[in-house]
Motif scaffolding. Structure first.
Motif, PDB file in Angstrom:
ATOM      1  N   GLY A  39       5.014  -3.085  15.600  1.00 43.56           N
ATOM      2  CA  GLY A  39       5.033  -1.825  15.134  1.00 43.56           C
ATOM      3  C   GLY A  39       3.869  -1.172  14.654  1.00 43.56           C
ATOM      4  N   ASP A  40       2.935  -1.940  14.177  1.00 47.88           N
ATOM      5  CA  ASP A  40       1.568  -1.563  13.866  1.00 47.88           C
ATOM      6  C   ASP A  40       0.395  -2.005  14.815  1.00 47.88           C
ATOM      7  N   ASP A  41      -0.853  -1.686  14.559  1.00 50.61           N
ATOM      8  CA  ASP A  41      -1.895  -2.326  15.449  1.00 50.61           C
ATOM      9  C   ASP A  41      -1.791  -3.912  15.721  1.00 50.61           C
ATOM     10  N   ALA A  42      -1.167  -4.468  14.713  1.00 49.60           N
ATOM     11  CA  ALA A  42      -1.381  -6.068  14.920  1.00 49.60           C
ATOM     12  C   ALA A  42      -0.170  -6.636  13.751  1.00 49.60           C
ATOM     13  N   ALA A  43       0.268  -7.980  13.957  1.00 48.55           N
ATOM     14  CA  ALA A  43       1.391  -8.385  12.985  1.00 48.55           C
ATOM     15  C   ALA A  43       0.536  -9.245  12.272  1.00 48.55           C
ATOM     16  N   VAL A  44       1.043  -9.622  11.128  1.00 51.07           N
ATOM     17  CA  VAL A  44       0.760 -10.573  10.058  1.00 51.07           C
ATOM     18  C   VAL A  44       1.455 -11.761   9.827  1.00 51.07           C
ATOM     19  N   GLY A 134       4.897  -9.926  18.492  1.00 52.50           N
ATOM     20  CA  GLY A 134       4.254  -8.678  18.972  1.00 52.50           C
ATOM     21  C   GLY A 134       4.319  -8.891  20.450  1.00 52.50           C
TER      22      GLY A 134
END
Lengths: 330, 330
Positions: A39-44, A134
């Motif tokens: 949901g964001d630019d990248a996962a963590v 992702g």
């Protein structure tokens, strides 16, 4: 309503990427390693021991699969299984995947849902706790599934290809010839009279030979035996993907040793040459207690290359997709 | 000898995957985060703060690029740049890539070498220290480059899309309209009389409009401004990939606020609608000292959605590759 609900029969091109992803993501498994999900630019992701294991592998319509033979669920399952096998072969526990799918605009959303379900079921069955964190959905003339997989070494050293030593035993977990036999059956009997992959005939082959075709189309590599081998002291390990002969030579070359295999311990000639087994090939110090999935198939000697029953084995005995031609390609 | 040496003119199909990879890997940049590099089943990377950032994005011949317009070096550069921009937009420092390439068997090895050189130069220029730690080479009817990128948050919290608060300033680092202008120029003048992409005409356009076409074909997003924004206290951030209007709305929706943009601060109408800018859009608390690359383009208000000069802006102003048709597709 069927599994696709109100959107059954709609295509990727009609719905657009965002609407399709909104339907796909809820079907995918979650990972406890996720600090920040899709949901964001990248996962963590979490790396508890300060390291992470990474591998990437792609499946392409034509060379790697045919929709006439594989269901969408098969494709998702196999894309997960083959990547997770590379993680397990390092002695790591698979934690997460990212998945890039490229598909023609006229692709039915049901295919993408089936693929997501296959990814989920493959992860949950073979590597419980491994999630999809992702992805990416693109338009392409050719259906393609690119997976990058991650794993956690849990504080252990990775098991490389280079650690085999003379005196070690050679052992394998998993079946070596079944997937190749499944492919032979599909080529022989899953095609129409012109030799092209045929869905109805493939279904008949699958019904008659479920073990062989299942090993080829939706493999179940013994992933838990990867970390188990590391704990048992494995000195070298890899995922047998191009055939035992080729992959055993890889350990021999990387380790500067010879691997000698005992032909009586192999299922058939296809055990040496058959690709896509996704068994785990490992070497263990003499006297090590092998994890239950492993069976001894040979020993490590001083020297180089591969021998079978003490005689040098230099047949190629495996395949390179570029040299050997594409599977199922017209 | 030219850059391809004795293998110039040879194809992927003639040489096979292993021989090609042996030529490609030495061209790729290394990463200090590498604990174990290419050559085993998987790579092992360092995650010094116990977390890693992950994103994946794919470029497909047809929808995403045309070989008549892009050099192989452009493709490698852009595949790196677009993925690294997603890492930077989290406030992380890019550390590594894995790259899966699928190419037709008749692909000249020089194309793959050029692609590797572009990956290297893109990493070294935009994110020094970021290396390629693994990859995969497959056969496909359609040329495809799938990159998964990794980053290090260096102990900081990730900068999400959801943190913008009323009173924050809206700022951007990078140029918003240049890449879209480059694409317009290529569509208008880089095609033959039938409207198909044409290499000779594209070269002429590139010579006349290097900034515009360069921003489109080999973008240079301001990656260092991502971690700089995080250090400066950015409350929300993303990579502007689908056009400022669409991407500003994403921050508004995720944060539950309205973003109001000042049209006088935008370069042109294309600044709102143009895709593939790969600028960084961020919000900062009032009074924050912005990193030098950022300029203020608006403010965060209570409410929802996007406004320009105080008036609700609900034009789509951006593109979805499935709905808007494929770029350069015949």
């Amino acid at each position: 309503m069927g599994p696709s609900g109100a959107l059954a029969g709609r295509t990727l091109g009609e719905l657009g990427e965002a609407a399709v992803l909104a339907r796909i993501f809820p079907r995918l498994p979650e990972s406890p390693a996720t600090i920040l999900g899709p949901g964001d630019d990248a996962a963590v992701l979490a790396a508890p021991d300060g390291r992470y294991v990474v591998t990437t592998d792609t499946m392409i319509h034509g060379p790697d699969f045919r929709l006439a033979w594989s269901t969408p669920h098969d494709l998702g399952w196999k894309a997960a299984a083959t990547n997770l096998a590379d993680i397990a072969a390092m002695g790591a526990v698979p934690t997460a995947l990212v998945v890039a799918v490229a598909a023609p605009p006229d692709t039915d959303i049901a295919l993408l849902e089936g693929l997501a379900d296959g990814l989920r079921d493959g992860c949950e069955t073979l590597a419980p706790g491994c999630g999809v964190v992702g992805g990416d959905l693109s338009s392409s003339a050719t259906l393609m599934i690119a997976v990058t997989a991650f794993g956690d070494l849990q504080g252990r050293s990775p098991v490389l290809r280079s650690g085999a030593r003379p005196g070690d035993v050679v052992a394998v977990s998993g079946v070596l010839d079944l997937a190749a036999r499944g492919l032979e059956l599909l080529f022989a009997r899953g095609v129409d009279d012109a030799g092209h992959p045929d869905a109805a005939r493939a279904l008949a082959v699958r019904a008659e030979f479920p073990a062989e075709t299942g090993a080829q189309l939706a493999p179940s590599p013994p992933l838990l035996d990867g970390p188990a081998a590391a704990l048992a002291g494995a000195t070298a390990m890899l995922d047998v993907s191009d055939g035992l002969a080729i992959d055993a030579r890889r350990i021999a070359t990387a380790s500067g040793v010879r691997l000698d295999l005992d032909s009586a311990s192999l299922e058939s000639d296809l055990s040496l040459s058959g690709g896509e087994a996704h068994a785990l090939l490992a070497t263990f110090p003499p006297g090590a207690e092998l994890p239950v999935g492993f069976r001894v198939i040979g020993k490590v000697l001083a020297g180089e290359g591969l021998s079978v029953d003490g005689r040098l084995y230099d047949a190629r005995g495996g395949w390179d997709p570029y040299r050997d031609g594409a599977v199922g390609e017209r």
